[in-house]
Write a protein that holds these residues in place. Structure first.
Motif, PDB file in Angstrom:
ATOM      1  N   GLN A   1      -9.954   0.878  -7.134  1.00  0.00           N
ATOM      2  CA  GLN A   1     -10.055   0.246  -5.825  1.00  0.00           C
ATOM      3  C   GLN A   1     -11.332   0.672  -5.107  1.00  0.00           C
ATOM      4  O   GLN A   1     -11.999  -0.139  -4.466  1.00  0.00           O
ATOM      5  CB  GLN A   1      -8.827   0.601  -4.987  1.00  0.00           C
ATOM      6  CG  GLN A   1      -8.727  -0.145  -3.674  1.00  0.00           C
ATOM      7  CD  GLN A   1      -7.393   0.093  -2.987  1.00  0.00           C
ATOM      8  OE1 GLN A   1      -6.513   0.760  -3.520  1.00  0.00           O
ATOM      9  NE2 GLN A   1      -7.238  -0.460  -1.808  1.00  0.00           N
ATOM     10  N   ASP A   2     -11.674   1.925  -5.216  1.00  0.00           N
ATOM     11  CA  ASP A   2     -12.911   2.445  -4.632  1.00  0.00           C
ATOM     12  C   ASP A   2     -13.726   3.088  -5.739  1.00  0.00           C
ATOM     13  O   ASP A   2     -13.289   4.052  -6.362  1.00  0.00           O
ATOM     14  CB  ASP A   2     -12.603   3.493  -3.553  1.00  0.00           C
ATOM     15  CG  ASP A   2     -11.791   2.912  -2.404  1.00  0.00           C
ATOM     16  OD1 ASP A   2     -12.233   1.908  -1.828  1.00  0.00           O
ATOM     17  OD2 ASP A   2     -10.717   3.466  -2.099  1.00  0.00           O
ATOM     18  N   PHE A   3     -14.900   2.535  -6.000  1.00  0.00           N
ATOM     19  CA  PHE A   3     -15.746   3.110  -7.041  1.00  0.00           C
ATOM     20  C   PHE A   3     -17.162   3.303  -6.498  1.00  0.00           C
ATOM     21  O   PHE A   3     -17.639   2.544  -5.658  1.00  0.00           O
ATOM     22  CB  PHE A   3     -15.769   2.225  -8.298  1.00  0.00           C
ATOM     23  CG  PHE A   3     -16.387   0.868  -8.098  1.00  0.00           C
ATOM     24  CD1 PHE A   3     -17.709   0.632  -8.446  1.00  0.00           C
ATOM     25  CD2 PHE A   3     -15.649  -0.176  -7.564  1.00  0.00           C
ATOM     26  CE1 PHE A   3     -18.275  -0.605  -8.257  1.00  0.00           C
ATOM     27  CE2 PHE A   3     -16.212  -1.424  -7.375  1.00  0.00           C
ATOM     28  CZ  PHE A   3     -17.532  -1.644  -7.724  1.00  0.00           C
ATOM     29  N   GLY A   4     -17.803   4.369  -6.978  1.00  0.00           N
ATOM     30  CA  GLY A   4     -19.129   4.706  -6.485  1.00  0.00           C
ATOM     31  C   GLY A   4     -20.231   4.047  -7.296  1.00  0.00           C
ATOM     32  O   GLY A   4     -20.061   3.715  -8.471  1.00  0.00           O
TER      33      GLY A   4
ATOM     34  N   SER B   1      -1.722   2.708  -7.506  1.00  0.00           N
ATOM     35  CA  SER B   1      -2.972   3.390  -7.870  1.00  0.00           C
ATOM     36  C   SER B   1      -2.702   4.663  -8.662  1.00  0.00           C
ATOM     37  O   SER B   1      -3.455   5.002  -9.586  1.00  0.00           O
ATOM     38  CB  SER B   1      -3.791   3.707  -6.611  1.00  0.00           C
ATOM     39  OG  SER B   1      -4.247   2.518  -6.000  1.00  0.00           O
TER      40      SER B   1
ATOM     41  N   ARG C   1     -20.849  -5.997  -4.936  1.00  0.00           N
ATOM     42  CA  ARG C   1     -20.464  -4.704  -5.512  1.00  0.00           C
ATOM     43  C   ARG C   1     -19.178  -4.847  -6.333  1.00  0.00           C
ATOM     44  O   ARG C   1     -19.059  -4.263  -7.412  1.00  0.00           O
ATOM     45  CB  ARG C   1     -20.255  -3.676  -4.397  1.00  0.00           C
ATOM     46  CG  ARG C   1     -21.518  -3.189  -3.734  1.00  0.00           C
ATOM     47  CD  ARG C   1     -21.206  -2.466  -2.431  1.00  0.00           C
ATOM     48  NE  ARG C   1     -20.309  -1.357  -2.631  1.00  0.00           N
ATOM     49  CZ  ARG C   1     -20.707  -0.100  -2.865  1.00  0.00           C
ATOM     50  NH1 ARG C   1     -21.997   0.177  -2.916  1.00  0.00           N
ATOM     51  NH2 ARG C   1     -19.830   0.868  -3.025  1.00  0.00           N
ATOM     52  N   GLN C   2     -18.229  -5.623  -5.816  1.00  0.00           N
ATOM     53  CA  GLN C   2     -16.975  -5.820  -6.520  1.00  0.00           C
ATOM     54  C   GLN C   2     -17.206  -6.560  -7.836  1.00  0.00           C
ATOM     55  O   GLN C   2     -16.615  -6.236  -8.865  1.00  0.00           O
ATOM     56  CB  GLN C   2     -15.998  -6.593  -5.633  1.00  0.00           C
ATOM     57  CG  GLN C   2     -14.565  -6.589  -6.122  1.00  0.00           C
ATOM     58  CD  GLN C   2     -13.886  -5.241  -5.925  1.00  0.00           C
ATOM     59  OE1 GLN C   2     -14.515  -4.268  -5.518  1.00  0.00           O
ATOM     60  NE2 GLN C   2     -12.606  -5.180  -6.236  1.00  0.00           N
TER      61      GLN C   2
ATOM     62  N   GLY D   1     -20.589  -6.348  -0.143  1.00  0.00           N
ATOM     63  CA  GLY D   1     -19.300  -5.887  -0.652  1.00  0.00           C
ATOM     64  C   GLY D   1     -18.797  -6.726  -1.814  1.00  0.00           C
ATOM     65  O   GLY D   1     -18.303  -6.200  -2.816  1.00  0.00           O
TER      66      GLY D   1
ATOM     67  N   ASN E   1       0.845  -1.191   0.000  1.00  0.00           N
ATOM     68  CA  ASN E   1       0.000   0.000   0.000  1.00  0.00           C
ATOM     69  C   ASN E   1       0.883   1.245   0.000  1.00  0.00           C
ATOM     70  O   ASN E   1       1.865   1.316   0.742  1.00  0.00           O
ATOM     71  CB  ASN E   1      -0.913   0.002   1.225  1.00  0.00           C
ATOM     72  CG  ASN E   1      -1.942  -1.108   1.183  1.00  0.00           C
ATOM     73  OD1 ASN E   1      -2.379  -1.526   0.114  1.00  0.00           O
ATOM     74  ND2 ASN E   1      -2.335  -1.597   2.342  1.00  0.00           N
TER      75      ASN E   1
ATOM     76  N   ASP F   1      -7.791  -2.583 -10.105  1.00  0.00           N
ATOM     77  CA  ASP F   1      -6.990  -2.168  -8.950  1.00  0.00           C
ATOM     78  C   ASP F   1      -7.512  -2.875  -7.700  1.00  0.00           C
ATOM     79  O   ASP F   1      -8.631  -2.610  -7.262  1.00  0.00           O
ATOM     80  CB  ASP F   1      -7.084  -0.647  -8.801  1.00  0.00           C
ATOM     81  CG  ASP F   1      -6.022  -0.080  -7.876  1.00  0.00           C
ATOM     82  OD1 ASP F   1      -5.252  -0.879  -7.303  1.00  0.00           O
ATOM     83  OD2 ASP F   1      -5.947   1.149  -7.731  1.00  0.00           O
ATOM     84  N   GLU F   2      -6.732  -3.787  -7.138  1.00  0.00           N
ATOM     85  CA  GLU F   2      -7.107  -4.594  -5.970  1.00  0.00           C
ATOM     86  C   GLU F   2      -8.466  -5.261  -6.189  1.00  0.00           C
ATOM     87  O   GLU F   2      -9.398  -5.098  -5.394  1.00  0.00           O
ATOM     88  CB  GLU F   2      -7.152  -3.720  -4.705  1.00  0.00           C
ATOM     89  CG  GLU F   2      -5.861  -2.998  -4.389  1.00  0.00           C
ATOM     90  CD  GLU F   2      -4.748  -3.939  -3.913  1.00  0.00           C
ATOM     91  OE1 GLU F   2      -5.015  -5.128  -3.694  1.00  0.00           O
ATOM     92  OE2 GLU F   2      -3.613  -3.462  -3.764  1.00  0.00           O
TER      93      GLU F   2
ATOM     94  N   GLY G   1     -18.587  -4.224 -10.297  1.00  0.00           N
ATOM     95  CA  GLY G   1     -17.514  -3.381 -10.817  1.00  0.00           C
ATOM     96  C   GLY G   1     -16.735  -4.075 -11.921  1.00  0.00           C
ATOM     97  O   GLY G   1     -16.348  -3.450 -12.922  1.00  0.00           O
TER      98      GLY G   1
END
Length: 295
Positions: free
Chosen positions: A82-85, A42, A140-141, A137, A37, A159-160, A144
């Motif tokens: 890695q984080d998407f809305g 990223s 959701r992944q 979770g 990390n 990404d991850e 994505g």
């Protein structure tokens, strides 16, 4: 088809150098980008995806200059950050249809078939009418992943991607990426060594914004073939061993520590030679920049 990254550098306004003269040539197929990390993974992914600018360097997808023609890349790109809305009140089916339309799939019938196929691939077809806000979770992944595949992209960045997936879902994801990776450039950015060892024929290790290793996993393993030794020690002995040996990893085993060190010859003192694995390759390179035991 290949992605060529040359001398890419990026320093943020707070003085953190996220990328330091990064150069990589990424061919068609699965390419693993390993790093802890904060390594710069990223930042590199966002730069390739045209979501931020680099300070210097170039990125080419075949003859397309990514930094000069970002729209051309966006039309060919599938990206799972890695984080998407998500829009919580919209169903997966409706949202994916909208994404496919934005990616140029204009025919309604083609979009319907594409949406159904993608949701089937990621095991969400039976949940297609549910609002995205009700998804777990892992679901959701998986959604994505489906949106990243919409529009048959030539370049896919994930990404991850296995974060939050249970073992069954992870295996399904592995199989899916292996299938599409035959004709596509897929960059898999992760800190999970198993993801790379399972999927990728080429890889790079990045730490503190620098590329420490670039090549095939087998090449990294061959370089350590005679240099990894293991021993079980007590936990309170670790600091002493760190002072005397190049300790690259430890694992708790029945209350003690399974210690792995890198050395040119057997250190003696009860150490035994062991076959290297990709984790050893990763930690051996990371240890040049940071203490891998504290990661």
């Amino acid at each position: 088809m290949q992605l060529s990254i040359q001398n890419l550098s990026k320093t943020y306004s707070n003085g953190v150098q996220a990328l330091n003269n990064v150069s990589l040539t990424i061919p068609k197929g699965m390419f693993g980008l390993l790093g802890p990390n904060g390594a710069g993974k990223s930042t590199l992914m966002r730069t390739i995806a045209t979501l931020q600018d680099a300070d210097s360097g170039s990125i080419m997808l075949d003859d397309i200059n990514v930094m000069e023609n970002p729209q051309a890349i966006r039309e060919r790109l599938g990206y799972l950050p890695q984080d998407f809305g998500l829009y919580p009140k919209i169903s997966a089916e409706v949202m994916l249809d909208h994404i496919a339309q934005m990616k140029g799939v204009g025919n309604r019938g083609e979009r319907k078939e594409l949406v159904a196929s993608l949701l089937e691939k990621v095991n969400l077809y039976n949940h297609r009418k549910k609002a995205l806000g009700t998804y777990s979770g892992g679901m959701r992944q998986r959604f994505g992943i489906a949106q990243a595949l919409a529009g048959n992209p030539n370049l896919i960045i994930v990404d991850e991607p296995t974060a939050g997936l249970d073992p069954t879902e992870r295996n399904r994801f592995y199989n899916l990426l292996s299938e599409i990776g035959e004709n596509t450039i897929i960059i898999l950015s992760t800190h999970i060594v198993e993801d790379v060892s399972t999927l990728c024929s080429n890889m790079a290790i990045i730490c503190n914004g620098e590329v420490l290793m670039d090549g095939k996993p087998a090449d990294g393993l061959s370089q350590l073939q005679q240099n990894i030794f293991a021993k079980i020690i007590k936990k309170d002995e670790l600091e002493t061993y760190k002072q005397n040996y190049k300790v690259i990893s430890t694992k708790l085993k029945e209350g003690n520590l399974a210690l792995r060190v890198e050395a040119e010859s057997n250190p003696g003192e009860g150490f035994e030679h062991v076959e290297p694995n990709l984790e050893d390759v990763y930690f051996s390179h990371i240890s040049k920049k940071v203490d891998p035991i504290t990661l």
